[in-house]
Enzyme design. Structure first.
Site, mmCIF file in Angstrom:
data_model
loop_
_atom_site.group_PDB
_atom_site.id
_atom_site.type_symbol
_atom_site.label_atom_id
_atom_site.label_comp_id
_atom_site.label_asym_id
_atom_site.label_seq_id
_atom_site.Cartn_x
_atom_site.Cartn_y
_atom_site.Cartn_z
ATOM 1 N N GLU A 51 -2.688 -4.509 -3.042
ATOM 2 C CA GLU A 51 -3.758 -5.632 -3.585
ATOM 3 C C GLU A 51 -3.483 -5.198 -5.207
ATOM 4 O O GLU A 51 -3.192 -5.886 -6.292
ATOM 5 C CB GLU A 51 -4.281 -6.357 -3.450
ATOM 6 C CG GLU A 51 -4.608 -6.752 -1.986
ATOM 7 C CD GLU A 51 -4.968 -5.636 -0.645
ATOM 8 O OE1 GLU A 51 -4.281 -4.507 -0.886
ATOM 9 O OE2 GLU A 51 -5.810 -7.069 -0.151
ATOM 10 N N ASN A 93 1.159 -1.249 0.231
ATOM 11 C CA ASN A 93 -0.001 0.229 0.227
ATOM 12 C C ASN A 93 0.876 1.748 -0.089
ATOM 13 O O ASN A 93 2.139 1.101 0.732
ATOM 14 C CB ASN A 93 -1.254 0.474 1.105
ATOM 15 C CG ASN A 93 -0.618 0.086 2.847
ATOM 16 O OD1 ASN A 93 0.957 -0.813 2.380
ATOM 17 N ND2 ASN A 93 -1.399 0.465 3.184
ATOM 18 N N CYS A 135 -10.302 -3.856 -4.512
ATOM 19 C CA CYS A 135 -9.553 -5.084 -4.946
ATOM 20 C C CYS A 135 -10.019 -5.814 -5.683
ATOM 21 O O CYS A 135 -9.472 -6.420 -6.605
ATOM 22 C CB CYS A 135 -8.128 -4.619 -3.852
ATOM 23 S SG CYS A 135 -7.304 -3.242 -3.208
ATOM 24 N N GLU A 174 0.362 5.687 0.854
ATOM 25 C CA GLU A 174 -0.374 6.396 0.737
ATOM 26 C C GLU A 174 -0.468 7.756 0.702
ATOM 27 O O GLU A 174 0.672 7.904 0.085
ATOM 28 C CB GLU A 174 -0.671 6.166 2.425
ATOM 29 C CG GLU A 174 -1.512 4.346 2.952
ATOM 30 C CD GLU A 174 -1.571 4.925 4.448
ATOM 31 O OE1 GLU A 174 -0.959 5.708 5.053
ATOM 32 O OE2 GLU A 174 -2.111 3.866 5.138
HETATM 33 N N1 THU Z 1 -5.503 -0.892 2.572
HETATM 34 C C1 THU Z 1 -4.780 -2.542 1.550
HETATM 35 O O1 THU Z 1 -3.512 -2.269 1.210
HETATM 36 N N2 THU Z 1 -5.193 -3.247 0.690
HETATM 37 C C2 THU Z 1 -6.535 -3.525 1.836
HETATM 38 O O2 THU Z 1 -6.803 -4.596 0.915
HETATM 39 C C3 THU Z 1 -7.131 -2.573 2.650
HETATM 40 C C4 THU Z 1 -6.262 -1.826 2.606
HETATM 41 C C5 THU Z 1 -4.447 -0.256 2.976
HETATM 42 C C6 THU Z 1 -5.216 1.148 2.546
HETATM 43 C C7 THU Z 1 -4.322 2.144 3.633
HETATM 44 O O3 THU Z 1 -2.909 2.043 3.393
HETATM 45 C C8 THU Z 1 -4.929 1.349 5.061
HETATM 46 O O4 THU Z 1 -4.008 -0.162 4.424
HETATM 47 C C9 THU Z 1 -5.824 1.208 5.589
HETATM 48 O O5 THU Z 1 -6.971 1.102 5.739
#
Ligand code: THU
Length: 137
Positions: free
Chosen positions: A59, A46, A94, A48
């Site tokens: 994902e 992820n 996702c 941000e």
């Molecule tokens: N996040 C993911 O990377 N995948 C998921 O399926 C759920 C959420 C990330 C997004 C954000 O950076 C952090 O987790 C908190 O939501």
């Protein structure tokens, strides 16, 4: 047929990838690993942003990385969320994107830092996929 040992390897790649997550706001790191048809593995984390809505999940970053390398089909997925004890599954957005490049019977494993893990499939995570017939399979 994907073996349990292959899923173990895939999960350890997801766990390793999660260390590279850019999760400075949520402090919730996610690593995803996709098994490709040729046996290679692509990972994503992820990423941000201070404009929160621009965050992209691990994902989807894994899918987009693989597609950018010419991969068009993924046969298994593992997701590691080391900042939660319990397993955390992929978000709805996702699930939709994954289903474009993964068959419904493709195995998915997700786990946090604890002992519990979930073994599921893409089809279980996105049931009644009404647009599946439209996918370029
Ligand atoms: N996040 C993911 O990377 N995948 C998921 O399926 C759920 C959420 C990330 C997004 C954000 O950076 C952090 O987790 C908190 O939501």
């Amino acid at each position: 047929m994907i073996t349990n040992e292959q899923m173990d390897v895939l999960f350890s790649q997801a766990r390793k990838a999660a260390q590279m997550a850019y999760a400075v706001y949520s402090k919730f790191r996610v690593g995803a690993a996709l098994l490709c048809e040729d046996g290679s593995i692509v990972t994503g984390v992820n990423v941000e942003n201070r404009s929160f809505g621009l965050t992209v999940c691990a994902e989807r970053n894994a899918v987009f990385t693989g597609v950018g390398q010419g991969k068009r089909k993924f046969t298994a997925l593992a997701i590691s969320t080391p900042d939660s004890v319990e397993p955390v599954g992929p978000c709805g957005a996702c699930r939709q994107v994954l289903s474009e490049f993964m068959p419904p019977d493709a195995p998915v494993r997700f786990a946090g830092s604890g002992q519990d893990k979930v073994d599921s499939t893409i089809g279980e995570l996105l049931p009644y996929d009404s647009l599946y017939d439209l996918a370029d399979k």
